[in-house]
Design a protein around this motif. Structure first.
Motif, short mmCIF file in Angstrom:
data_model
loop_
_atom_site.label_atom_id
_atom_site.label_comp_id
_atom_site.label_asym_id
_atom_site.label_seq_id
_atom_site.Cartn_x
_atom_site.Cartn_y
_atom_site.Cartn_z
N ASN A 26 44.98 83.13 51.29
CA ASN A 26 45.57 83.65 50.05
C ASN A 26 45.32 82.71 48.87
O ASN A 26 45.33 81.49 49.00
CB ASN A 26 47.05 83.98 50.26
N THR A 27 45.08 83.29 47.74
CA THR A 27 44.61 82.55 46.58
C THR A 27 45.64 81.58 46.01
O THR A 27 45.31 80.41 45.75
CB THR A 27 44.12 83.54 45.50
N TYR B 291 40.51 88.30 45.85
CA TYR B 291 39.73 87.66 46.89
C TYR B 291 39.05 86.40 46.33
O TYR B 291 38.71 86.32 45.15
CB TYR B 291 38.62 88.58 47.40
N THR C 128 45.21 86.36 42.13
CA THR C 128 45.57 86.96 43.42
C THR C 128 44.44 87.79 44.00
O THR C 128 44.66 88.59 44.92
CB THR C 128 46.83 87.84 43.26
#
Length: 380
Positions: free
Chosen positions: A265-266, A60, A58
């Motif tokens: 978003n990851t 960057y 979660t």
């Protein structure tokens, strides 16, 4: 309160959302107004996103996305689109909406003009206005099979024209451009030194002829290509897509991505990898479902004598209701949802030439779609 920036007032509202917001306040509405697939994401896609959350993925990521996502796109473009690109030409985006806005922002200055299809997707003019630019509509008419008329495009070019938006398979029309049309549009862009922004969100739903990616025919690095996982893999709320740029824009793209979103978003990126590299069975099943819905729907419309366009791709029906809409199809669509509990998108939401038409989403449960069409008024 201080005044908002003047260009904000120039951004047109979405006529689709107006009907949708009205419909969700009512009971028992047949929802055919928005392009929401009625299937769920494949299990392996959901598992990949869940695993990312469970394993703490979660943080960057690089501006362009995780390497696995970008490489999966590179491989997919070579396999499916005849387009060979470097990984540094692929930039993950918050769905196609951000990719479109990013592309427009790369090529438009304040006061510039961009040629957009009419009827065409609602965010084309919205994005241009947000950038202080001017959308100039080019008509797609039934007598031309809803294909662009290059002779008309020639009359619209001015010294301020900077870009042309091309959308195939198209929303709202379901038209798939033949290769000859794509080549003609690229030649037009070359004559006037225009950028081409290619919206290919519905690429996997080309039903009657093969989809042709403009960038695969581009000879002088003028095409910016927009793709999305939303429709293909029923991932509308996951918000994952990508923008493909010409080579040589790596440093520029890092700056604009950082300024706009930093990165998407990851967990969504891991879901995207699973979608692109995993089994594709669900895509084929969905495409077959949409084709069958379209077949049944157009059969019903023919039986009822209601004029419509036979879609070649995407999952929409473009239906003529001018016999009842009285010259204001947006008002008619609002009355229709109130009186008949069927939500459809007014054609005027997609441009002036959409007046008198409606867009109906065929990516719906079959009986919902057919019952909604049964409630349309027949011509006298």
């Amino acid at each position: 309160m201080p005044e908002l920036a003047r260009h904000v007032d120039a951004v047109p509202p979405s006529g689709i959302r107006r009907v949708y917001e009205l419909a969700v306040q009512l009971p028992d509405v047949l929802m055919l107004a928005i392009g929401e697939p009625d299937v769920e994401p494949a299990e392996h896609i959901a598992r990949a996103a869940q695993r990312a959350w469970d394993e703490g993925a979660t943080d960057y990521t690089p501006n362009g996305g995780i390497p696995a996502f970008r490489q999966a796109v590179v491989d997919k473009l070579a396999r499916d689109n005849g387009l060979r690109v470097d990984v540094e030409q692929v930039w993950s985006t918050v769905g196609a909406t951000q990719a479109l806005f990013q592309a427009l922002g790369l090529v438009l200055d304040a006061g510039d003009e961009v040629l957009i299809p009419d009827p065409g997707y609602t965010t084309f003019p919205m994005g241009a206005r947000m950038l202080h630019a001017e959308p100039v509509r080019y008509a797609l008419r039934p007598e031309h099979g809803f294909l662009p008329d290059v002779a008309e495009l020639e009359t619209l070019v001015t010294e301020r024209t900077r870009a042309l938006i091309v959308n195939t398979p198209s929303n709202p029309l379901g038209v798939v451009f033949p290769e000859a049309t794509v080549r003609e549009l690229l030649a037009f862009a070359r004559r006037h030194d225009l950028w081409v922004i290619s919206d290919e969100v519905y690429e996997r739903f080309a039903h009657t002829r093969a989809h042709v990616s403009p960038a695969a025919l581009d000879e002088d690095d003028r095409v910016l290509s927009v793709f999305s996982l939303s429709k293909t893999y029923a991932m509308t709320g996951i918000r994952a897509g990508w923008l493909v740029t010409p080579p040589g824009l790596t440093e520029v793209m890092r700056r604009v991505q950082e300024a706009q979103i930093s990165c998407i978003n990851t967990p969504a990126q891991y879901a995207a990898v699973a979608a692109l590299t995993g089994p594709q069975d669900a895509v084929g099943v969905a495409a077959a479902h949409y084709r069958e819905n379209i077949r049944l729907a157009t059969q019903l419309l023919r039986q009822r004598g209601i004029r419509h366009h036979e879609p070649e791709g995407a999952f929409y029906l473009w239906i003529d209701v001018s016999h009842v809409s009285g010259g204001d199809v947006a008002a008619w669509a609002e009355r229709f949802v109130l009186e008949q509990r069927v939500a459809v998108a007014p054609g005027s939401a997609f441009g002036r030439t959409g007046e008198g038409w409606i867009r109906v989403c065929a990516a719906s449960p079959t009986e919902t779609l057919l019952e909604g069409l049964r409630r349309l008024p027949s011509p006298v």
